[in-house]
Scaffold this active site. Structure first.
Site, short mmCIF file in Angstrom:
data_model
loop_
_atom_site.label_atom_id
_atom_site.label_comp_id
_atom_site.label_asym_id
_atom_site.label_seq_id
_atom_site.Cartn_x
_atom_site.Cartn_y
_atom_site.Cartn_z
N HIS A 58 0.84 -1.21 0.00
CA HIS A 58 0.00 0.00 0.00
C HIS A 58 0.87 1.26 0.00
O HIS A 58 0.56 2.25 -0.67
CB HIS A 58 -0.89 0.05 1.25
CG HIS A 58 -1.81 -1.11 1.43
ND1 HIS A 58 -1.67 -2.02 2.44
CD2 HIS A 58 -2.88 -1.51 0.71
CE1 HIS A 58 -2.64 -2.92 2.35
NE2 HIS A 58 -3.39 -2.64 1.31
N ARG A 73 -3.93 -10.37 3.67
CA ARG A 73 -4.41 -11.72 4.01
C ARG A 73 -3.26 -12.69 4.27
O ARG A 73 -3.50 -13.79 4.77
CB ARG A 73 -5.33 -12.23 2.91
CG ARG A 73 -6.65 -11.45 2.88
CD ARG A 73 -7.67 -12.01 1.91
NE ARG A 73 -8.97 -11.42 2.11
CZ ARG A 73 -9.56 -10.56 1.26
NH1 ARG A 73 -8.94 -10.20 0.16
NH2 ARG A 73 -10.74 -10.06 1.52
#
Ligand code: AMP
Length: 296
Positions: free
Chosen positions: A51, A201
């Site tokens: 990110h 995840r």
């Protein structure tokens, strides 16, 4: 006290967190009056270096950077991990600040979807194969929330990772089709040293699963090599599925070679392609993709 000041919060790192669309718009309007360009980085939080590559790219291109933080219930099916999706707003805001962000937009679910909300955005074509088969309503949820975020922020550019390649193509298509005046900028996938794509995840993987996980990326590279050497895409993909099964992945939702723009399956490797995979390792669903370009 006005509603605007009331909704502003300041995180320990000094980054402003805005929760209302009115305050977001007022802030962006002020930046615009000052002649500043604006970049937007939509995220669901659980921020990692992948990110932050988006945030750094936005900060390099634009004078002001908005990071959005919203776990969008509409893109999860009832059986998916919406409730257990990792949430750490203060930690995420500090990471955004370290990468050059100026503001966090973190609306409540009721702000994004107030009672009576009835509109959703459906992108056809590019959403149909691959994830579209495995997660039928996922891209409707994604397109709806991203359309709203782009229209709320009205930035010059918005940054999306190639990690979620079909999402990137869907959003690019949607922004063009709806004349949303924000440039959609792709950012390459950030990987661990062993090739594993960074993902929120990955935290769900056991240490033993994490050791096996890099097979996913390695298999994509092997499939790319095979189609580059002349094997037909369907045969190379079938080979890759066998490799993943033998390595303990399953179910394998898909492994395919697709046209890099439309994501239609490629029967012949004669144009830029993307090799995409989604496979389960234990209780965790992993996705990844790489580009492949035919030699001329
Ligand atoms: P998410 O919060 O998972 O929805 O991701 C927010 C944005 O970060 C999306 O545009 C993702 O494609 C992007 N992203 C997630 N992981 C990576 C990565 N490993 N490298 C680059 N971008 C990523």
């Amino acid at each position: 006290m006005s509603a605007i000041t009331h909704t502003t919060e300041r995180m320990p790192a000094g980054l402003r967190v805005v929760r209302s669309v009115a305050e977001l718009r007022a802030t962006v309007a002020g930046w615009r009056r000052g002649g500043h360009s604006v970049g937007v980085v939509p995220t669901m939080g659980a921020i990692h270096a992948g990110h932050l590559a988006l945030v750094r790219q936005a900060a390099a291109d634009c004078d002001r950077v908005i990071c959005t933080l919203f776990v969008n219930p509409k893109q999860f099916s009832p059986s998916e991990d919406f409730l257990r999706y990792p949430r750490d707003e203060a930690g995420d805001a500090a990471k955004f600040a370290s990468a050059g962000a100026h503001l966090v937009f973190a609306p409540e679910v009721e702000t994004m979807y107030p009672p009576g909300h009835q509109t959703s955005v459906i992108v056809r074509g590019v959403t149909a194969p691959l994830e579209g088969v495995a997660r039928p309503h996922h891209f409707e949820g994604v397109a709806t929330v991203v359309a709203k975020l782009l229209l709320q922020c009205l930035g010059d550019a918005a940054y999306f990772g190639e990690k979620d390649y079909q999402q990137l193509r869907t959003i690019t298509r949607m922004a063009a089709d709806l004349d949303i005046p924000t440039r959609i900028v792709p950012v390459p996938t950030v990987r661990e040293a062993d090739g594993m794509a960074l993902s929120s995840r990955n935290a769900y993987l056991s240490p033993e699963e994490r050791r096996r996980a890099p097979v996913l990326h390695r298999t994509l590279e092997d499939v790319a090599e095979r189609i580059g050497a002349g094997q037909i895409p369907a045969a190379a993909a079938a080979w890759g599925i066998d490799v993943l099964s033998e390595a303990g992945f399953g179910p394998i939702d898909y492994l395919g070679v697709a046209d890099a723009e439309t994501l239609e399956p490629l029967s012949v490797f004669d144009r830029p392609a993307r090799i995409l995979v989604a496979a389960w390792l234990g209780q965790t669903r992993l996705i990844d993709n790489i580009p492949a370009t035919p030699a001329r």
